[in-house]
Design a protein around this motif. Sequence first.
Motif, PDB file in Angstrom:
ATOM      1  N   ASN A 222      -1.671  96.177  40.701  1.00 49.48           N
ATOM      2  CA  ASN A 222      -1.155  94.995  41.383  1.00 49.48           C
ATOM      3  C   ASN A 222       0.307  94.787  40.979  1.00 49.48           C
ATOM      4  N   ASP A 223       1.141  94.432  41.966  1.00 47.07           N
ATOM      5  CA  ASP A 223       2.537  94.078  41.706  1.00 47.07           C
ATOM      6  C   ASP A 223       2.654  92.564  41.653  1.00 47.07           C
ATOM      7  N   ILE A 224       3.124  92.043  40.514  1.00 46.98           N
ATOM      8  CA  ILE A 224       3.338  90.607  40.333  1.00 46.98           C
ATOM      9  C   ILE A 224       4.840  90.375  40.305  1.00 46.98           C
ATOM     10  N   LYS A 225       5.332  89.510  41.200  1.00 49.44           N
ATOM     11  CA  LYS A 225       6.767  89.277  41.302  1.00 49.44           C
ATOM     12  C   LYS A 225       7.038  87.789  41.382  1.00 49.44           C
ATOM     13  N   VAL A 226       8.142  87.345  40.756  1.00 51.36           N
ATOM     14  CA  VAL A 226       8.573  85.957  40.842  1.00 51.36           C
ATOM     15  C   VAL A 226      10.053  85.943  41.212  1.00 51.36           C
ATOM     16  N   ILE A 227      10.424  85.020  42.101  1.00 45.89           N
ATOM     17  CA  ILE A 227      11.822  84.798  42.502  1.00 45.89           C
ATOM     18  C   ILE A 227      12.170  83.361  42.161  1.00 45.89           C
ATOM     19  N   ALA A 228      13.251  83.164  41.426  1.00 43.60           N
ATOM     20  CA  ALA A 228      13.715  81.821  41.065  1.00 43.60           C
ATOM     21  C   ALA A 228      15.066  81.578  41.733  1.00 43.60           C
ATOM     22  N   THR A 229      15.262  80.348  42.230  1.00 45.62           N
ATOM     23  CA  THR A 229      16.487  79.993  42.946  1.00 45.62           C
ATOM     24  C   THR A 229      17.047  78.700  42.384  1.00 45.62           C
ATOM     25  N   ASN A 230      18.362  78.685  42.178  1.00 44.35           N
ATOM     26  CA  ASN A 230      19.062  77.464  41.773  1.00 44.35           C
ATOM     27  C   ASN A 230      20.305  77.331  42.639  1.00 44.35           C
ATOM     28  N   ILE A 231      20.184  76.546  43.724  1.00 47.59           N
ATOM     29  CA  ILE A 231      21.300  76.273  44.640  1.00 47.59           C
ATOM     30  C   ILE A 231      21.982  77.573  45.074  1.00 47.59           C
TER      31      ILE A 231
ATOM     32  N   VAL B 186       1.937  88.273  44.845  1.00 45.58           N
ATOM     33  CA  VAL B 186       0.981  89.272  44.382  1.00 45.58           C
ATOM     34  C   VAL B 186       0.846  90.291  45.502  1.00 45.58           C
ATOM     35  N   ASN B 187       1.270  91.509  45.195  1.00 41.99           N
ATOM     36  CA  ASN B 187       1.233  92.589  46.194  1.00 41.99           C
ATOM     37  C   ASN B 187       1.926  92.166  47.490  1.00 41.99           C
ATOM     38  N   SER B 188       3.127  91.596  47.337  1.00 44.05           N
ATOM     39  CA  SER B 188       4.033  91.218  48.431  1.00 44.05           C
ATOM     40  C   SER B 188       3.599  89.980  49.184  1.00 44.05           C
ATOM     41  N   TYR B 189       2.499  89.333  48.809  1.00 45.41           N
ATOM     42  CA  TYR B 189       2.059  88.111  49.476  1.00 45.41           C
ATOM     43  C   TYR B 189       2.359  86.924  48.583  1.00 45.41           C
TER      44      TYR B 189
END
Length: 879
Positions: free
Chosen positions: A670-679, A649-652
């Motif tokens: 507000n900027d809402i961001k999600v990062i997903a990782t798979n190997i 949320v807002n880079s935090y």
Amino acid sequence: MKKLIIASILFLNICNAFAQTFVKIIPNNIPFDFVYSGIYTLQAPQGDYIMATTVNDSAGSNIMVIKLNNNGDIVLHNELLQPLFIETATNIMITQANEFVIGGAYNVPNTNYDDELLMAKTDLKGNQIFMKNLTSSGICCWDFATGNIFETANHNYIVGGEFFGISSISGYARQTDSAGNNMQTFALGSFTRTEAIVENSTGEIIMGGKDFQLNQAVLTKRDANTNFKWTKTYNKGLGGTVKNTSIMEIIQLPAGFLLAAKYPNPTTGNVDLWMIETDLNGDTIKTNTFANDGNIIGMKPTYNGYAVAVIDSNTIGGYDFKIIFLDNNYNKISQRNYGTLNIDVLYSFEKCSDGGFVMSGLTYDNSFIYNALVIKTDSLGCVAPAANFTWQQASLANNQSGVDFTNTTLTGIIDTNATYLWNFGDNTFSTIKNPQHIYASQGTYIVTLTVTTQCGVDSVQILVTATCTGTYNYFTHASSLLSATFNDPDPSATSWNWNFGDNTFSAIKNPSHTYAATGTYYVCLTKSNTCGSFTMCDSVKIECPAPLLNIGSDKTVCQGQNVILDAGNPGMNYLWSNGASTKTISVNTSGTYIVTVTNSCNAFSNDTVVINFITPPVLNFGSDTTVCMNDTITFQNSAQPGFSYQWFVNSYIVTSQDSLTYAFNQIGSNDIKVIATNIGCIDSAQIKVDVNPIAMCTGVPLTYCIPTYTNGTTSGDYIKRFGVNTILNVTGSQGGPAYNDYTNLKTDITGNVSYTWTFEFSVTNAMLSKMWIDFNMDGTFDEPAERVYLQAANNGITTTNFSIPTSKFFGGLTRLRLVCADVANYNLIQPCGAYDHGETEDYTLNLVNPFSPPISNFMASDSTIKLNDAVNFFSPSFE
């Protein structure tokens, strides 16, 4: 053409046929950068040699231990490090447990005049066992090892030293335990220097050196408990004049002591050697003097007398070594001189197990680049010569074939009768030390140099190619697999005949040749020029190794990508496990990939790589949206379970769960961001969430609290004037209302723009004032950021300039409140407080965000209507 040393034919030591002798110059280069402070060498139990010296490093200097084999070649070296100190070696000894103890001095970098005594111990490989700082006298004093080190019968160590300051000097001996811990110090005397220490069979300690006040040699004895017993002095006066005499070496005799002393001869200006035999009480029995023999470095017993090593000046303005051999009555039997063509300084002289001696020091020329010099002699002081030479084409007139020879033989000894016999390989000879020889015809010759000295004979043979002036006496070659290319760089050649060593030939200048098999071939080139023809040969190694092959390490790759596998080795044959025969292949499915690469010699290599393609995450959790302040929203991603997540949320970063639940309690964007990782496969998604004020969301007019006053403005305490932008309100009077609603007065306030704010109060009692703006439009002034101004309420007009940052507000109409009250401090003024005297005024501000577009929205009084119903639409108080 490569030079080939054929043989070192003859070795003969006419002095002692069984002793190993050598002379070695160790160049001053990495890791050795010798310092002009001493090199000390002795023989180790295995027959090799250990050297303690001082070398430069980035901090200043450190002690280095260097091990030489019995030929004088370096086999290992270890630098003894003591952080934050500069160390210097001054002597070395071997213990009864076959360990080495080194004495010296240390200094703190960037300090002057502060050497202190140091002792270190190493094993036989030079690995440090301990390094101890034995003194710390402070700035302006010196304290360092001078005399020899010896091990007592109870395995303690005693090292001679010297301490001196600005106005004092004293020689001493310092005793430590076997771990180098300081035990005690006992003095030779005030204004003395300790040069030599021995222990007799009963444990008594005898110290010798110099008395600076008397300018005499001094000898002191202490008992086994180091208690003082007696002191004796010795002078070497000529014509009754006392001279500057010093005892440099002590040998215990059955009934007394033998002292080797030095003194400056006032007649010659040189240093003389003075031998003194005493009884056990130090009283003189007999003496003998040898004039002009130099400074004493050491004295050792021999099978028929004694050997004394000295350093003396030579005829070229430098110094050389010298060993003087004495019989048991201290008469000179013989003498040998040692050195190089440079300036040589001797530091140590030790006896070896074969009866010979090892000497070490420094050699340098006028450039003052110090190289280490180590000389090993036989028991008679002989060093067998090691014949060697270098050569190069001579600069002569055209059509002549000449060679300049440089004799690089190391003899160790200085022998004016040494002879040099050259056999140039064409039945001609020379006895010049560094000759030039002109050959009648070009060609390759075996040149022999035979060196004869008083200590032996040695010969060496080297192949020498003599060519016409300006002619190249070599050819170059390069090979790849079975193919080789040859090049003659000689511009003077007119014809060529190549023999490739496999019964094939070529007559061109720079041929190429392909061999049938691998191996080493002896290639010869016969060429002609104005001086005739000559032949030169060189070995050519033809190798055909299997290709070097590396198609990379195993990889995990995101599905949808392509992986390029490259077998390298251009021009060879390729076979992949998928049937491809190209140098590179592109793969996009998981599997094991194998490639075989074969060169023209049919040598091949295999390599394997495993490629694993995995499913990458694909994220989508909605689009940009607007919510109301204090709303709690849950965001759910669309990726598969089991992936790793990070929500921002807002880079935090706020959570690593599969979903995000977040309460929006501040108006704004507000900027809402999600990062997903798979190997290692990564995807991200981002939306913008705007938070509207409560008033905008509900459409319900806000109700603000009203502060209360007991006496209000009756005493003449009130707000007399307030102004900003288009508002300029001059109101209020004594006895007027304590709260005034001026929200009908409105003005625009643009974010980040500076405005002039005007305040005027009528003050009878002491009052303070504060001002708030309801930025989040929630009907209160309870947010810390909403208090924008405070000051003492004074009579007269006050103006100030400030701006409202856009980060504090969402934009639109809101309320400003100005309060003055009779309170003791600012903390007591609150937007809805209760006071005795004063006044409160409210105004309307239209907050304008210069960076945001206008917000379009409206509210309706009913959400469900019937046909023909009337509906009231109204703006949410934003423009």
